[in-house]
Design an enzyme around this catalytic site. Structure first.
Site: not given
Ligand code: MEV
Length: 443
Positions: A85, A280, A296, A393
């Protein structure tokens, strides 16, 4: 059945590819070449990778990036991250630099206990089986000695063993619940070997010695396996500073930022839809270092999410407060990691990555990885509550989009210049490339 095969694993690598391409990739004339372009010229290195798993046909690359400038317990680290990513390594590096001048990260190991269970059914009197277990426990542990001796010499081994009556949850269901200390090993093989020995002893002792044994008092071992849920193998990582020190060159009011940040974390604490995405983002940092250090990531993921739901509703793994003008942000996460065994000595890059981290013990690696998760979450929540996530991003994703349009070096340079002052979106990149190509044609 068409397109099925017996004995696939016995074919050579070339034969496997030939079978695969003729059965499932016949429309792609380049398939073999694509697979083979990732083979390593160094035969020994390639063979090493071939032998990690069964039926290897090629290598699957992920970029290995470095996030420098991490200060953890007053020591500096450059953290290796394997991830696809675009913005993850950049965000981690930015967060590391931010906290570098604000005291860095502090960590604490809250526990290193691992868990395994022998699941069995017993159809008789629960009091009798509990009493019988207590009588036989010393023998079970004695039988286990050959497997635990070496680990015990180094301070690890089996730490506790008890019988748990689970018949309220499921008829006839009991377990032998064991806890272990596995030191620098992740411990899956050690624990599973121990559990299978415990199960064997338990079944044998029951068959040979249980005076109450009868057809309607049957004991059946169902399975023996470690648990990847390790709420006793937990690390805490933290950053803190006076709110007034949260200001940055971008001019955001530090109190407003701190308030919004804490509110964003509270939302993740109470709202599962947000918590999943919030966590995530944490796992973006965690998994990348877990992978880079040959651990792992499925086990880590499973444990982290179970821990996030430990109070009955899925919640944030990080927390934040402002108290007496001090902003504090921390994570508590279970991480069952190994720095010996597994791929750690086998995979040359894993070995190098561990070396780069100072050949940490498993608890030290827990600290480093928790910090990577906290930093990642700090970067994400900071962006979300200030500029929004897309700005950074999409900037990082620009190169992927340009590659998708097969942009030349010249086009890439022009695009980078253009998007220094313009918003990056997919259609903006498409328009720019189309226009550049049109004007090149007309020139
Ligand atoms: C993207 O991979 C992760 C985010 O969505 C985490 C978040 O929203 O805190 C930017």
């Amino acid at each position: 059945m068409p397109h099925t095969i017996q004995g696939f694993s016995r074919l050579t690598k070339d034969e496997k590819i030939a079978w695969l391409t003729s059965n499932f990739l016949s429309s792609n004339a380049n398939a073999t070449q694509i697979l083979k372009q990732y083979w390593n010229d160094d035969q020994k290195l390639q063979q090493l990778h071939d032998e990690f798993i069964e039926n290897t046909i090629s290598n699957y690359y992920l970029p290995l990036g470095i996030a420098p400038n991490f200060i953890i317990n007053n020591k500096s680290f450059a953290i290796p991250m394997a991830i696809e990513e675009s913005s993850v390594v950049a965000a981690a590096s930015k967060a590391a630099k931010f906290w570098m001048s604000r005291g860095g990260f502090k960590t604490q190991i809250l526990g290193t206990e691992k868990i395994g269970q022998v699941h069995f059914t017993f159809s008789g009197d629960s009091k009798k089986i509990s009493a019988f277990f207590e009588e036989q426990k010393a023998q079970i542990i004695e039988d286990l000695k050959p497997h635990t001796e070496s680990m015990e010499r180094r301070g690890g081994g089996l730490k506790s063993l008890k019988l748990v009556n689970k018949t309220n949850a499921l008829e006839h269901y009991y377990q032998l619940h064991a806890t272990f200390e596995t030191l620098d090993a992740m411990g899956a093989n050690f624990i599973n070997t121990c559990l299978e020995q415990i199960a064997e002893s338990w079944q044998r002792l029951y068959n040979e010695k249980a005076s109450f044994k009868s057809a309607d008092q049957e004991l059946v071992v169902i399975m023996s396996i470690l648990s990847n849920y390790v709420p006793g193998c937990v690390v805490r990582a933290e950053v803190s500073c006076p709110v007034s020190e949260l200001s940055e060159a971008d001019g955001i009011d530090p109190q407003l930022f701190a308030n919004k940040f804490v509110q964003a974390v509270r939302i993740a604490e109470v709202e599962p839809y947000r918590a999943v995405t919030h966590n995530k983002g944490i796992m973006n940092g965690i998994d990348a270092v877990v992978l880079a250090t040959g651990n792992d990531f499925r086990a880590i993921e499973a444990a982290a999410h179970a821990y996030a739901a430990k109070d009955g509703s899925y919640s944030s793994l990080t927390h934040a407060t402002i108290e007496d003008g001090i902003f504090k942000f921390w994570i508590e996460i279970p991480l069952a990691l190994g720095t010996v065994g597994g791929l750690t000595k086998l995979h040359p890059l894993v070995k190098l990555n561990l070396e780069m981290l100072g050949n940490p013990s498993a608890p030290q690696l827990m600290e480093i990885i928790a910090v990577a998760g906290l930093a990642q979450n700090f970067g994400a929540v900071k962006s979300l509550t200030t500029t929004g996530i897309q700005k950074g991003h999409m900037k990082m994703h620009l190169m992927n989009m340009l590659n998708q349009f097969e942009a030349s070096e010249e086009e890439k340079n022009q695009a980078i210049q253009h998007f220094k002052t313009n918003k990056v979106t997919y259609s903006a990149v498409e328009n720019l490339i189309t226009n550049l190509r049109k004007s090149a044609q007309n020139a």
